[in-house]
Design an enzyme around this catalytic site. Structure first.
Site, PDB file in Angstrom:
ATOM      1  N   LYS A   1       0.874  -1.175   0.000  1.00 28.72           N
ATOM      2  CA  LYS A   1       0.000   0.000   0.000  1.00 28.72           C
ATOM      3  C   LYS A   1       0.906   1.218   0.000  1.00 28.72           C
ATOM      4  O   LYS A   1       1.809   1.329   0.831  1.00 28.72           O
ATOM      5  CB  LYS A   1      -0.907   0.015   1.228  1.00 28.72           C
ATOM      6  CG  LYS A   1      -1.789   1.270   1.263  1.00 28.72           C
ATOM      7  CD  LYS A   1      -2.890   1.178   2.303  1.00 28.72           C
ATOM      8  CE  LYS A   1      -2.431   1.597   3.673  1.00 28.72           C
ATOM      9  NZ  LYS A   1      -3.574   1.751   4.612  1.00 28.72           N
TER      10      LYS A   1
ATOM     11  N   SER B   1      -5.901  10.606  17.845  1.00 27.20           N
ATOM     12  CA  SER B   1      -4.523  10.914  17.415  1.00 27.20           C
ATOM     13  C   SER B   1      -3.746  11.551  18.566  1.00 27.20           C
ATOM     14  O   SER B   1      -2.928  12.441  18.358  1.00 27.20           O
ATOM     15  CB  SER B   1      -4.543  11.797  16.173  1.00 27.20           C
ATOM     16  OG  SER B   1      -5.564  12.743  16.258  1.00 27.20           O
TER      17      SER B   1
ATOM     18  N   MET C   1      -6.331   1.381  19.018  1.00 27.54           N
ATOM     19  CA  MET C   1      -6.208   1.454  17.555  1.00 27.54           C
ATOM     20  C   MET C   1      -5.608   2.762  17.059  1.00 27.54           C
ATOM     21  O   MET C   1      -5.233   2.864  15.898  1.00 27.54           O
ATOM     22  CB  MET C   1      -7.600   1.263  16.921  1.00 27.54           C
ATOM     23  CG  MET C   1      -8.314  -0.004  17.335  1.00 27.54           C
ATOM     24  SD  MET C   1      -7.353  -1.520  17.050  1.00 27.54           S
ATOM     25  CE  MET C   1      -7.186  -1.487  15.286  1.00 27.54           C
TER      26      MET C   1
HETATM   27  P1  NAD Z   1      -9.512  12.078  12.841  1.00 24.98           P
HETATM   28  O1  NAD Z   1      -8.627  13.237  12.605  1.00 24.98           O
HETATM   29  O2  NAD Z   1     -10.745  11.931  12.015  1.00 24.98           O
HETATM   30  O3  NAD Z   1      -9.962  12.043  14.390  1.00 24.98           O
HETATM   31  C1  NAD Z   1      -9.019  12.250  15.404  1.00 24.98           C
HETATM   32  C2  NAD Z   1      -9.614  11.885  16.747  1.00 24.98           C
HETATM   33  O4  NAD Z   1      -8.625  12.119  17.753  1.00 24.98           O
HETATM   34  C3  NAD Z   1     -10.808  12.729  17.139  1.00 24.98           C
HETATM   35  O5  NAD Z   1     -11.641  11.962  17.970  1.00 24.98           O
HETATM   36  C4  NAD Z   1     -10.182  13.882  17.920  1.00 24.98           C
HETATM   37  O6  NAD Z   1     -11.086  14.495  18.806  1.00 24.98           O
HETATM   38  C5  NAD Z   1      -9.114  13.120  18.675  1.00 24.98           C
HETATM   39  N1  NAD Z   1      -7.958  13.928  19.082  1.00 24.98           N
HETATM   40  C6  NAD Z   1      -7.247  14.797  18.324  1.00 24.98           C
HETATM   41  N2  NAD Z   1      -6.223  15.302  19.035  1.00 24.98           N
HETATM   42  C7  NAD Z   1      -6.281  14.722  20.268  1.00 24.98           C
HETATM   43  C8  NAD Z   1      -5.511  14.830  21.454  1.00 24.98           C
HETATM   44  N3  NAD Z   1      -4.448  15.617  21.503  1.00 24.98           N
HETATM   45  N4  NAD Z   1      -5.881  14.090  22.529  1.00 24.98           N
HETATM   46  C9  NAD Z   1      -6.953  13.273  22.474  1.00 24.98           C
HETATM   47  N5  NAD Z   1      -7.734  13.140  21.386  1.00 24.98           N
HETATM   48  C10 NAD Z   1      -7.392  13.849  20.303  1.00 24.98           C
HETATM   49  O7  NAD Z   1      -8.582  10.791  12.717  1.00 24.98           O
HETATM   50  P2  NAD Z   1      -8.985   9.293  12.350  1.00 24.98           P
HETATM   51  O8  NAD Z   1      -8.881   9.107  10.873  1.00 24.98           O
HETATM   52  O9  NAD Z   1     -10.254   8.936  13.049  1.00 24.98           O
HETATM   53  O10 NAD Z   1      -7.746   8.490  12.985  1.00 24.98           O
HETATM   54  C11 NAD Z   1      -7.601   8.385  14.389  1.00 24.98           C
HETATM   55  C12 NAD Z   1      -6.279   7.736  14.711  1.00 24.98           C
HETATM   56  O11 NAD Z   1      -6.236   6.409  14.205  1.00 24.98           O
HETATM   57  C13 NAD Z   1      -5.066   8.444  14.095  1.00 24.98           C
HETATM   58  O12 NAD Z   1      -4.064   8.516  15.077  1.00 24.98           O
HETATM   59  C14 NAD Z   1      -4.656   7.516  12.969  1.00 24.98           C
HETATM   60  O13 NAD Z   1      -3.280   7.617  12.672  1.00 24.98           O
HETATM   61  C15 NAD Z   1      -4.997   6.176  13.582  1.00 24.98           C
HETATM   62  N6  NAD Z   1      -5.145   5.076  12.625  1.00 24.98           N
HETATM   63  C16 NAD Z   1      -4.682   3.866  13.013  1.00 24.98           C
HETATM   64  C17 NAD Z   1      -4.791   2.783  12.151  1.00 24.98           C
HETATM   65  C18 NAD Z   1      -4.312   1.438  12.606  1.00 24.98           C
HETATM   66  O14 NAD Z   1      -4.270   0.518  11.791  1.00 24.98           O
HETATM   67  N7  NAD Z   1      -4.010   1.247  13.851  1.00 24.98           N
HETATM   68  C19 NAD Z   1      -5.371   2.951  10.899  1.00 24.98           C
HETATM   69  C20 NAD Z   1      -5.880   4.193  10.542  1.00 24.98           C
HETATM   70  C21 NAD Z   1      -5.762   5.265  11.432  1.00 24.98           C
END
Ligand code: NAD
Length: 321
Positions: free
Chosen positions: A67, A199, A219
């Site tokens: 990917k 995040s 996650m």
């Molecule tokens: P998004 O930007 O749509 O949402 C971010 C979320 O984090 C929101 O709920 C926001 O309120 C919260 N947030 C932001 N800053 C914060 C902080 N300092 N403290 C606490 N909460 C905070 O992002 P998303 O697309 O929903 O992704 C969320 C996370 O998941 C990201 O960190 C992304 O990298 C991760 N992710 C992980 C995988 C995996 O396979 N594990 C896959 C995709 C995304």
């Protein structure tokens, strides 16, 4: 070469196909039949973008590929495009010829939700009734929808740093016919299953926020420096992951390992539980924690599944290459 464009994925891919693909590839990883290649992730020095590759080879499912993609922080504001952009390339393991190019944006959300869902199926208590969400962004709705299929949940509770985003989760709960309650962090103790998907770079979920017998799917932490869960809680839990090498370097376990509270050998690949070579949860009081770091093989697994679905439906675009 076959092409399955991003616009086709929503019609083709189902949560259950994503679940099956991810469960199978986790099992293959634990059986030593599938390997992830080292991840490349670079700041481009252009558009503030982060770009990289996640690839691997699954000998059991015969998927080889990568990917390619990353994060362009100003896409939405400047061009009306989503900030995360990715494409999956599949190759024929027998010849090295390119087999397919597949839109990877929706697939990423579906494979990430499938991973926590697999962990809930194999590690949560059978009688889990309350699910708690920490995070309410783009991924959170996918996470909740997939998780709700794993147990007879009766209630959804949620916390988010930005509470104005919580109605997005309430909508998913309502669609599933379940009540939703926004809670303070202390209120999360009522949850039998918790999903963290933020995040954040600091621990949000502390030991006192989690009751005995809870399953936590972590996650959000997929990069060095990110953190959602206190190291004391990680140290208290029975630890499972998609891939141990990623858990200790970029996953939720990285901080507990750095503090010497957890050793690499304390962490079990979830595939071992799927393959029944590890018992998984052994008591109703145990806190289980799945560190879902996100591996390239998950992407290849769901992309292969969607190519098969597109071929079966006759919607794959074939081009001479
Ligand atoms: P998004 O930007 O749509 O949402 C971010 C979320 O984090 C929101 O709920 C926001 O309120 C919260 N947030 C932001 N800053 C914060 C902080 N300092 N403290 C606490 N909460 C905070 O992002 P998303 O697309 O929903 O992704 C969320 C996370 O998941 C990201 O960190 C992304 O990298 C991760 N992710 C992980 C995988 C995996 O396979 N594990 C896959 C995709 C995304």
């Amino acid at each position: 070469m076959l092409i399955v464009p991003e616009r086709e994925i929503a019609d083709l891919m189902t949560r259950s196909a994503a679940f099956d693909a991810v469960e199978k590839v986790f099992a293959a990883m634990a059986a030593g039949e599938a390997v992830n290649f080292p991840v490349v992730r670079e700041a481009l020095g252009h558009e503030d973008a982060l770009y990289g590759f996640k690839g691997g080879f699954d000998r059991a499912g015969m998927s080889l590929g990568l990917k390619a993609g990353g994060y362009w922080p100003r896409n939405m504001e400047r061009r009306g495009l989503i900030n995360h952009q990715s494409t999956v390339f599949l190759f024929d393991p027998d010849t090295g010829q390119v087999r397919a190019m597949v839109g990877g944006n929706l697939l990423t959300a579906l494979r990430t939700a499938a991973a926590s869902s697999v962990s809930i199926r194999h590690l949560a208590r059978a009688d889990a009734k309350v699910i708690g969400m920490i995070g309410a962004g783009h991924q959170a709705a996918f996470q909740l929808r997939a998780a709700l299929e794993q147990r007879d949940f009766e209630k959804v509770i949620g916390w988010n740093l930005h509470p104005e985003m919580l109605p997005g989760l309430e909508k998913v709960a309502t669609e599933a016919g379940l009540p939703f309650e926004a809670v303070a962090l202390e209120g999360l103790r009522a949850a039998d299953v918790l999903i963290t998907i933020t995040s954040s770079f600091d621990a949000i979920l502390l030991e006192e926020h989690v009751g005995p017998g809870t399953h936590i799917a972590c996650m959000g932490t997929d990069t060095r420096g990110k953190q959602e869960v206190a190291t004391a809680l990680v140290a208290r839990a029975s630890l499972f992951t998609d891939e141990v090498a990623q858990a200790v370097s970029i996953g939720e376990c990285q901080h507990a390992v750095a503090e010497g509270r957890v050793r690499e050998s304390d962490i079990t690949q979830i595939g071992a539980v799927i393959n029944a070579t590890h018992p998984g949860r052994v008591s109703d009081d145990e806190v289980t924690l799945f560190d879902g770091t996100g591996v390239g093989l998950q992407d290849l697994a769901v992309a292969s599944a969607v190519v098969d679905l597109a071929l079966a439906r006759g919607t794959a675009i074939e081009v001479e290459f």
